[in-house]
Design a protein around this motif. Structure first.
Motif, PDB file in Angstrom:
ATOM      1  N   LYS A 537       0.828  -1.205   0.000  1.00  0.00           N
ATOM      2  CA  LYS A 537       0.000   0.000   0.000  1.00  0.00           C
ATOM      3  C   LYS A 537       0.864   1.259   0.000  1.00  0.00           C
ATOM      4  CE  LYS A 537      -3.905  -2.159   2.399  1.00  0.00           C
ATOM      5  NZ  LYS A 537      -4.729  -2.147   3.631  1.00  0.00           N
ATOM      6  N   HIS A 538       1.943   1.239   0.753  1.00  0.00           N
ATOM      7  CA  HIS A 538       2.833   2.409   0.788  1.00  0.00           C
ATOM      8  C   HIS A 538       3.561   2.582  -0.552  1.00  0.00           C
ATOM      9  CE1 HIS A 538       2.025   3.058   4.966  1.00  0.00           C
ATOM     10  NE2 HIS A 538       2.500   1.888   5.334  1.00  0.00           N
ATOM     11  N   PHE A 539       3.977   1.485  -1.152  1.00  0.00           N
ATOM     12  CA  PHE A 539       4.647   1.592  -2.450  1.00  0.00           C
ATOM     13  C   PHE A 539       3.682   2.043  -3.539  1.00  0.00           C
ATOM     14  CE2 PHE A 539       7.613  -1.753  -0.579  1.00  0.00           C
ATOM     15  CZ  PHE A 539       8.578  -0.817  -0.239  1.00  0.00           C
ATOM     16  N   GLU A 540       2.405   1.719  -3.382  1.00  0.00           N
ATOM     17  CA  GLU A 540       1.393   2.245  -4.311  1.00  0.00           C
ATOM     18  C   GLU A 540       1.349   3.767  -4.228  1.00  0.00           C
ATOM     19  OE1 GLU A 540      -0.560   1.246  -6.617  1.00  0.00           O
ATOM     20  OE2 GLU A 540      -0.748  -0.930  -6.451  1.00  0.00           O
ATOM     21  N   GLU A 541       1.449   4.312  -3.022  1.00  0.00           N
ATOM     22  CA  GLU A 541       1.494   5.770  -2.855  1.00  0.00           C
ATOM     23  C   GLU A 541       2.676   6.365  -3.610  1.00  0.00           C
ATOM     24  OE1 GLU A 541       0.584   7.837   0.955  1.00  0.00           O
ATOM     25  OE2 GLU A 541       0.712   5.805   1.772  1.00  0.00           O
ATOM     26  N   VAL A 542       3.837   5.722  -3.468  1.00  0.00           N
ATOM     27  CA  VAL A 542       5.044   6.233  -4.130  1.00  0.00           C
ATOM     28  C   VAL A 542       4.879   6.156  -5.646  1.00  0.00           C
ATOM     29  CG1 VAL A 542       7.545   5.995  -4.339  1.00  0.00           C
ATOM     30  CG2 VAL A 542       6.430   5.495  -2.155  1.00  0.00           C
ATOM     31  N   HIS A 543       4.309   5.073  -6.122  1.00  0.00           N
ATOM     32  CA  HIS A 543       4.091   4.934  -7.572  1.00  0.00           C
ATOM     33  C   HIS A 543       3.148   6.014  -8.083  1.00  0.00           C
ATOM     34  CE1 HIS A 543       3.626   3.434 -11.492  1.00  0.00           C
ATOM     35  NE2 HIS A 543       2.646   2.562 -11.290  1.00  0.00           N
ATOM     36  N   GLY A 544       2.130   6.350  -7.292  1.00  0.00           N
ATOM     37  CA  GLY A 544       1.226   7.423  -7.693  1.00  0.00           C
ATOM     38  C   GLY A 544       1.907   8.770  -7.725  1.00  0.00           C
ATOM     39  N   ALA A 545       2.871   8.984  -6.809  1.00  0.00           N
ATOM     40  CA  ALA A 545       3.594  10.254  -6.764  1.00  0.00           C
ATOM     41  C   ALA A 545       4.688  10.321  -7.815  1.00  0.00           C
ATOM     42  CB  ALA A 545       4.193  10.469  -5.375  1.00  0.00           C
ATOM     43  N   PRO A 547       5.171   8.314 -11.001  1.00  0.00           N
ATOM     44  CA  PRO A 547       4.787   7.278 -11.977  1.00  0.00           C
ATOM     45  C   PRO A 547       5.822   7.018 -13.054  1.00  0.00           C
ATOM     46  CG  PRO A 547       3.584   9.317 -12.385  1.00  0.00           C
ATOM     47  CD  PRO A 547       4.320   9.510 -11.089  1.00  0.00           C
ATOM     48  N   GLY A 548       6.799   7.925 -13.206  1.00  0.00           N
ATOM     49  CA  GLY A 548       7.822   7.722 -14.222  1.00  0.00           C
ATOM     50  C   GLY A 548       9.064   7.014 -13.714  1.00  0.00           C
ATOM     51  N   GLU A 549       9.094   6.628 -12.421  1.00  0.00           N
ATOM     52  CA  GLU A 549      10.265   5.985 -11.828  1.00  0.00           C
ATOM     53  C   GLU A 549      10.114   4.468 -11.842  1.00  0.00           C
ATOM     54  OE1 GLU A 549      13.021   7.499 -10.880  1.00  0.00           O
ATOM     55  OE2 GLU A 549      12.201   9.483 -11.341  1.00  0.00           O
ATOM     56  N   TYR A 550      11.264   3.775 -11.942  1.00  0.00           N
ATOM     57  CA  TYR A 550      11.215   2.318 -11.958  1.00  0.00           C
ATOM     58  C   TYR A 550      11.254   1.719 -10.559  1.00  0.00           C
ATOM     59  CZ  TYR A 550      16.234   1.967 -10.907  1.00  0.00           C
ATOM     60  OH  TYR A 550      17.451   2.042 -10.298  1.00  0.00           O
ATOM     61  N   ALA A 551      11.805   2.439  -9.561  1.00  0.00           N
ATOM     62  CA  ALA A 551      11.988   1.863  -8.226  1.00  0.00           C
ATOM     63  C   ALA A 551      10.670   1.414  -7.588  1.00  0.00           C
ATOM     64  CB  ALA A 551      12.723   2.852  -7.321  1.00  0.00           C
ATOM     65  N   PRO A 552       9.610   2.249  -7.570  1.00  0.00           N
ATOM     66  CA  PRO A 552       8.364   1.755  -6.976  1.00  0.00           C
ATOM     67  C   PRO A 552       7.750   0.592  -7.744  1.00  0.00           C
ATOM     68  CG  PRO A 552       8.054   3.947  -7.946  1.00  0.00           C
ATOM     69  CD  PRO A 552       9.520   3.677  -7.931  1.00  0.00           C
ATOM     70  N   LYS A 553       7.961   0.536  -9.055  1.00  0.00           N
ATOM     71  CA  LYS A 553       7.447  -0.604  -9.828  1.00  0.00           C
ATOM     72  C   LYS A 553       8.182  -1.881  -9.432  1.00  0.00           C
ATOM     73  CE  LYS A 553       6.118   2.126 -13.898  1.00  0.00           C
ATOM     74  NZ  LYS A 553       6.649   3.442 -13.510  1.00  0.00           N
ATOM     75  N   TYR A 572       4.679  -5.301 -13.693  1.00  0.00           N
ATOM     76  CA  TYR A 572       5.626  -4.332 -13.138  1.00  0.00           C
ATOM     77  C   TYR A 572       7.073  -4.673 -13.507  1.00  0.00           C
ATOM     78  CZ  TYR A 572       2.013  -2.133 -10.265  1.00  0.00           C
ATOM     79  OH  TYR A 572       0.912  -1.444  -9.847  1.00  0.00           O
ATOM     80  N   TYR A 573       7.460  -5.934 -13.332  1.00  0.00           N
ATOM     81  CA  TYR A 573       8.832  -6.327 -13.679  1.00  0.00           C
ATOM     82  C   TYR A 573       9.101  -6.075 -15.162  1.00  0.00           C
ATOM     83  CZ  TYR A 573       9.532  -8.865  -9.228  1.00  0.00           C
ATOM     84  OH  TYR A 573       9.698  -9.216  -7.909  1.00  0.00           O
ATOM     85  N   HIS A 574       8.123  -6.393 -15.975  1.00  0.00           N
ATOM     86  CA  HIS A 574       8.281  -6.234 -17.429  1.00  0.00           C
ATOM     87  C   HIS A 574       8.495  -4.778 -17.804  1.00  0.00           C
ATOM     88  CE1 HIS A 574       6.676  -6.095 -21.651  1.00  0.00           C
ATOM     89  NE2 HIS A 574       7.452  -7.141 -21.745  1.00  0.00           N
ATOM     90  N   ALA A 575       7.769  -3.854 -17.162  1.00  0.00           N
ATOM     91  CA  ALA A 575       7.916  -2.433 -17.469  1.00  0.00           C
ATOM     92  C   ALA A 575       9.320  -1.943 -17.125  1.00  0.00           C
ATOM     93  CB  ALA A 575       6.874  -1.619 -16.706  1.00  0.00           C
ATOM     94  N   VAL A 576       9.858  -2.410 -16.005  1.00  0.00           N
ATOM     95  CA  VAL A 576      11.218  -2.020 -15.609  1.00  0.00           C
ATOM     96  C   VAL A 576      12.240  -2.631 -16.561  1.00  0.00           C
ATOM     97  CG1 VAL A 576      12.940  -2.123 -13.764  1.00  0.00           C
ATOM     98  CG2 VAL A 576      10.531  -1.779 -13.200  1.00  0.00           C
ATOM     99  N   TRP A 577      12.059  -3.895 -16.872  1.00  0.00           N
ATOM    100  CA  TRP A 577      13.023  -4.629 -17.703  1.00  0.00           C
ATOM    101  C   TRP A 577      13.061  -4.101 -19.126  1.00  0.00           C
ATOM    102  CZ3 TRP A 577      17.113  -7.274 -18.114  1.00  0.00           C
ATOM    103  CH2 TRP A 577      17.345  -8.144 -19.177  1.00  0.00           C
TER     104      TRP A 577
END
Length: 768
Positions: A537-545, A547-553, A572-577
């Motif tokens: 849930k916390h990482f979802e917050e970071v992804h919302g803030a 969205p262009g970063e790979y770390a929260p994904k 998620y892994y696929h988007a980072v990779w």
């Protein structure tokens, strides 16, 4: 992207990609600018405020069933007004230098006319006047627009050349006009209209897509950043005020530009785009308001894009998360600047392109530092001696059954210290010190930062406390689970996180917080506690803030994998990779997802595509070999086939291993091969037969060679594999540091795996 992905590799980013990333399809200006002149110009249906500063009631407003009065007197105060165009086709200005062609449109404050500069071979220019020449406030605004904008020279902001007063000499009202650059192209409003009808805005075969929308956003934000740096806000961003010219955009209609602290002016905004606090009159336009208007503009464009529907893929999900943050009802939850939003939007654009093309479009993050850690618990490592110490020697007799491969999913507490690290903010009191090289080891980091806090001044540092939070988790990770400090280190990490929350004025019990740094560290602490669902849930917050970063994904991919939500984890892994094949942790995560589905080929393929320049290249090659050779599940269907073992035989000589590592990896592979060969040969262990994968002896011959104990061109045999394994166990028993009990166990394994014989095998005393 909800389906499964099998082609995870990505080609290198094309040369010059950074330069052309934001290029749009070329839009050429019309051959005849005069074709843009309005034939029947009509003032805005909503009218304009009265020119009397003490009145400001709307005049010239359209009401159903009544005739609109575009000229006359204010019914409230009697002040004269005129909303009709004041310039006529062919009319000269400034002693004949400028010649009017006709009205083009009306902006937030005034009419815009096409004209030509007769001194420059009739070069097209634009004249802008106020909509109501008798409106003194509008005239003052136009003069301010001239004064503020004439010095700005940016490719995405319309340029102001000159300023001329004009007296028509008849009953028309004298007025002043700004001379501006003629921007040939199409407004984004026109792009929107063309998106819904053939052949589309850019011609056949190139419809409006989210990639185009993201490029528009980056270009617009770049222009707004220039204004914001000068202490100005644009105020009235909408598709009508952006022209697509060439391969870029130009912001026009600068009449709403103002300073955020100008409380005496009526802001120029448009309903449906303005932020709630401005539309309701609670605050003047601010940077947060401009961010909201850009978000609304992108949202409208995305709705017309052919791939704009939410949920159509991870890149699309990231885009819509960005819009959600930009248009948040609370200003403090939006992006803090045009630069921050642009950085995230560019990251989303790179993700969209990478997912579509399979090419890398990566760039170092300005928010997270890369980490050397690999989120893997042994898949990419050669097994140690412990692998064989836990096996019963009797397991190596005739009915041999090799153990399935451990996919190597790391524990949550290990992931908590292996994820990318947030870069410290430069405006933090300790920002400079924290960007300097840190001492070796987390305990040394704790000592250094604790001493910093002892001498801390009046401005407390959030970043130091967040770094201490991570350092305590790192110390804890290095301890054995039963260590007395194990619990106290976690409590110290939580205490430092609470201190950071208090400095920021955030209540510790509040689940959702506006500062993504706090949400990120809350997620790390939850992982350290093995509370993966809460961490997600916390990482979802970071992804919302962000969205262009790979770390929260990456973090969300792990959380989804941990709860066996394989499709979500893969997305998620696929988007980072796809965006960066050097992200070894994403590659290993994808491989584990495929292994959980029994997809051997796909799991090995993604690891074989990790490029040589990646720090995790060697680990990925080892993992790929183990996957191709391994038993994946207890049943017969979990065994490899002949082509997998042939690939292993080809790849093994290329691995960078020392002698001990090579011997252990070969032994592991031979165990799996022995299990396979028992089902691929006749009952006596030597005669070739049709095996588990339907391969006959002729095909098995390609496995001949030293790895599987046969001669080149000859099929491997169970006897040869058992001989090699027996020798391995005896060599392992003789290694220095192997105690008597372990040595005896390994000798027992050697005897058990040795082929059956009528002769007594001579005993060998292991050396120690």
């Amino acid at each position: 992207m909800n389906g499964r992905h099998t082609a995870h590799g990505a080609a290198p980013e094309p040369a010059g990609a950074d330069r052309t990333l934001l290029d749009l399809p070329e839009v050429l200006p019309p051959d005849d600018p005069g074709s843009l002149v309005l034939r029947n110009p009509a003032p805005p249906r909503q009218g304009r405020p009265c020119g009397n500063p003490r009145c400001r009631r709307p005049v010239g407003t359209h009401y159903p069933g009544t005739r609109v009065r575009y000229e006359g007197f204010c019914p409230n105060c009697g002040t004269r007004y005129s909303l009709r165009p004041q310039l006529r086709s062919g009319e000269p200005l400034d002693g004949g230098r400028y010649e009017v062609r006709g009205p083009l449109a009306y902006g937030g404050l005034g009419w815009v006319y096409l004209a030509v500069d007769t001194r420059l071979r009739n070069r097209p220019i634009v004249l802008k006047g106020v909509l109501n020449p008798l409106d003194t406030e509008a005239r003052e605004r136009m003069l301010e627009e001239r004064d503020r904008m004439i010095a700005i020279n940016h490719e995405s902001i319309v340029r102001i050349f000159d300023y001329v007063p004009h007296e028509p000499g008849d009953s028309r009202i004298p007025a002043d006009y700004i001379v501006m650059e003629y921007v040939g192209g199409r407004s984004l409003r026109g792009i929107l209209k063309d998106a819904g009808r053939p052949p589309g805005p850019f011609g056949p075969g190139e419809p409006l897509t989210l990639e185009h929308v993201a490029r528009y956003g980056c270009r617009i934000l770049g222009a707004l950043e220039v204004l914001h740096d000068r202490g100005l806000v644009y105020s009235d961003m909408k598709p009508d005020n952006v022209i697509h010219r060439g391969r870029g955009v130009v912001l026009i209609d600068l009449g709403g530009v103002q300073r955020p602290d100008d409380l005496d002016r009526t802001p120029v905004t448009t309903k449906g785009y303005a932020a709630p606090e401005v539309e309701e009159g609670r605050e003047p336009p601010t940077v947060a308001h401009d961010i909201h208007t850009v978000g609304r503009t992108l949202e409208e464009l995305a709705a017309a894009a052919v791939d704009g529907a939410a949920g159509a893929g991870q890149g699309h999900d990231s885009f819509h998360r960005l819009v959600e943050r930009a248009t948040h009802a609370k200003p403090e939850r939006r992006f803090s600047s045009a630069a921050e939003m642009s950085e995230q939007l560019e990251g989303v654009l790179r993700e969209l392109i990478s997912l579509r093309t399979g090419r890398q479009y990566t760039r170092p993050s300005g928010v997270f530092a890369p980490t050397p850690a690999l989120l893997d618990a042994g898949l990419g490592a050669v097994p140690g001696i412990e692998r064989w110490l836990g096996r019963r020697a009797a397991a190596y007799r005739k009915a041999f059954g090799s153990p399935p491969l451990d996919p190597g999913r790391p524990a949550p507490s290990r992931v908590a210290v292996g994820l990318p690290v947030p870069l410290p903010r430069r405006d933090d009191p300790a920002g400079v010190q924290l960007r300097l090289p840190a001492p070796q080891g987390p305990r040394a980091v704790v000592r250094q930062l604790e001493s910093f806090l002892d001498g801390e001044g009046q401005d407390p540092s959030v970043e130091v406390r967040l770094r201490l939070c991570r350092a305590h988790l790192e110390v804890r990770d290095q301890m054995p689970p039963g260590d007395r400090e194990h619990g106290s280190r976690l409590r110290e990490a939580e205490r430092r996180l609470r201190e950071a929350e208090e400095i920021l004025g955030l209540p510790s019990g509040r689940e959702s917080v506006p500062d993504w740094r706090i949400a990120w560290h809350r997620g790390l602490v939850r992982l350290a506690r093995d509370e993966v669902a809460a961490a997600e849930k916390h990482f979802e917050e970071v992804h919302g803030a962000l969205p262009g970063e790979y770390a929260p994904k990456l973090a969300l991919g792990y959380c989804a994998e941990h709860r066996d939500a394989l499709d979500r984890a893969e997305r998620y892994y696929h988007a980072v990779w796809r965006r960066n094949t050097q992200q070894g942790s994403a590659a290993f995560g994808l491989a584990r997802v495929h292994l959980a589905r029994g997809e051997r080929e796909e799991a090995a393929d993604v690891l074989e595509r990790v490029p040589p320049m990646s720090r995790h290249y060697d680990a990925a090659r080892i993992a790929a070999v183990r996957i191709r050779a391994a038993r994946l599940s207890p049943g017969r269907e979990g065994l490899p086939d002949r082509s997998d073992l042939a690939a292993v035989q080809r790849e093994m000589p290329r691995l960078a291993l020392d002698a001990g590592e090579r011997a252990r990896l070969e032994a592991e592979i031979r165990e799996w091969a022995l299990d396979w060969i028992q089902k691929a040969t006749a009952a006596d262990g030597d005669a070739p037969a049709r095996g588990a994968d339907g391969a006959g002896g002729a095909h098995l011959a390609e496995l001949g060679g030293p790895l599987f104990g046969g001669r080149p061109g000859e099929p491997p045999t169970e006897r040869a594999l058992r001989m090699l394994l027996s020798r391995f166990f005896r060599d392992l028993a003789r290694q220095p540091g192997v105690d008597r009990a372990r040595s005896e166990h390994l000798v027992d394994c050697s005897n058990a795996v040795f082929p059956r014989t009528w002769f007594v095998r001579p005993a060998e005393e292991p050396t120690r």
